[in-house]
Design a protein around this motif. Structure first.
Motif, PDB file in Angstrom:
ATOM      1  N   HIS A   1       0.825  -1.219   0.000  1.00 39.53           N
ATOM      2  CA  HIS A   1       0.000   0.000   0.000  1.00 39.53           C
ATOM      3  C   HIS A   1       0.856   1.264   0.000  1.00 39.53           C
ATOM      4  O   HIS A   1       0.493   2.267  -0.623  1.00 39.53           O
ATOM      5  N   ILE A   2       2.001   1.215   0.682  1.00 43.16           N
ATOM      6  CA  ILE A   2       2.885   2.376   0.702  1.00 43.16           C
ATOM      7  C   ILE A   2       3.404   2.658  -0.704  1.00 43.16           C
ATOM      8  O   ILE A   2       3.424   3.817  -1.155  1.00 43.16           O
ATOM      9  N   LYS A   3       3.820   1.624  -1.402  1.00 43.62           N
ATOM     10  CA  LYS A   3       4.370   1.816  -2.745  1.00 43.62           C
ATOM     11  C   LYS A   3       3.336   2.416  -3.680  1.00 43.62           C
ATOM     12  O   LYS A   3       3.640   3.308  -4.479  1.00 43.62           O
ATOM     13  N   GLU A   4       2.092   1.961  -3.576  1.00 42.96           N
ATOM     14  CA  GLU A   4       1.061   2.446  -4.497  1.00 42.96           C
ATOM     15  C   GLU A   4       0.537   3.815  -4.122  1.00 42.96           C
ATOM     16  O   GLU A   4       0.366   4.682  -4.983  1.00 42.96           O
ATOM     17  N   HIS A   5       0.248   4.032  -2.845  1.00 39.04           N
ATOM     18  CA  HIS A   5      -0.469   5.242  -2.442  1.00 39.04           C
ATOM     19  C   HIS A   5       0.447   6.387  -2.030  1.00 39.04           C
ATOM     20  O   HIS A   5       0.076   7.555  -2.170  1.00 39.04           O
TER      21      HIS A   5
END
Length: 282
Positions: free
Chosen positions: A101-105
């Protein structure tokens, strides 16, 4: 560097594991401030670890160090990394999907692999089952206290090395908003979906509209009912189901002062789908 360490694990607090991590950090620097994100991640649940980081990280100051240890592959050749996010936070974690989620958002600016020849608790070299204590919190504490800088964590690697778990996207198909149950609002039993509020607006759904909500697991219907899209819980009666916007600007499903998840035995993940259709406007 900010002297804040934020810890997340699936260890629970029923034994001394978390306390040992605190002890290592304070031994590195007694002036560190240590906080708990949660230690109640379900055992081995990498997806939930990823989501809880996403839920929390943007509200912390720049240069805060997060340590996330949900590590079913401990002792294998999976990478141990420290990443720097686009908004200048640091996460120390195994590279096993925890950063999905960190990488995407949020975005990841830089990744470094932990060099255990330098960044490993002294006299722990023969233990391969507690990297949270021996590698992750030790490295995070040294980084937070400026004993090492980010470059001294270890060699830089390409951001593309970061593993991402499958992450279905919400969509609109033939006037049906389709998404997934990402996670639970655990204490209250609410369902948090991956449907953004803006997608609801795109579908022409407004507050006080009556909606048909269908939830399936492996394509088998588990729940179907009509409920109102409410701006607040106070607009519904006790025990009444409702759709609302949660703290991450995504759609939630709730029973007013009841646990939707327990009442209807709803789970989370890519097999749990939710379809929402507008019935009428009020």
């Amino acid at each position: 560097m900010c002297k804040h360490l934020v810890l997340q694990t699936d260890f629970g607090i029923g034994d001394g594991a978390v306390s040992a991590m605190y002890g290592v950090a304070i031994s590195v620097d007694p002036e560190l401030r240590i906080f708990d994100l949660t230690h109640d991640i379900p055992p081995y649940n990498i997806w939930e670890a990823s989501y809880r980081l996403y839920q929390t990280i943007t509200y912390w100051p720049e240069a805060t160090i997060f340590i996330s240890v949900v590590d079913p592959g401990v002792g294998t050749d999976r990478l141990s990394v420290v990443v720097k996010t686009m908004d200048n936070k640091y996460i120390v974690t195994p590279n096993n999907g925890t950063l999905t989620h960190i990488k995407e958002h949020l975005g990841i600016a830089e990744v470094r692999v932990i060099d255990e020849k330098i960044n490993r608790l002294p006299r722990s070299g023969h233990s391969y089952t507690f990297h949270g204590r021996d590698v992750y919190v030790y490295t995070g504490a040294r980084l937070a206290s400026a004993i090492i800088d980010f470059e001294e964590v270890g060699p830089k690697v390409d951001v593309d090395v970061i593993i991402r778990m499958p992450k279905p996207e919400a969509k609109i198909e033939e006037e049906i908003v389709k998404g997934h149950i990402d996670i639970l609002d655990i204490r209250f039993g609410n369902l948090w979906t991956n449907i953004n509020r803006t997608l609801f607006a795109e579908a022409g759904i407004r507050y006080d509209d009556v909606l048909d909500v269908t939830i399936t697991n492996h394509s088998q219907q588990v729940y179907k009912n009509s409920m109102t899209f409410s701006q607040s819980f106070a607009k519904s009666r006790l025990g009444e189901p409702l759709v609302y916007v949660n703290s991450l600007d995504k759609l939630g499903i709730a029973l007013n002062q009841g646990s939707f998840a327990k009442t209807y035995q709803i789970g989370t993940g890519e097999n749990w789908e939710i379809w929402i259709t507008k019935v009428s406007s009020t």
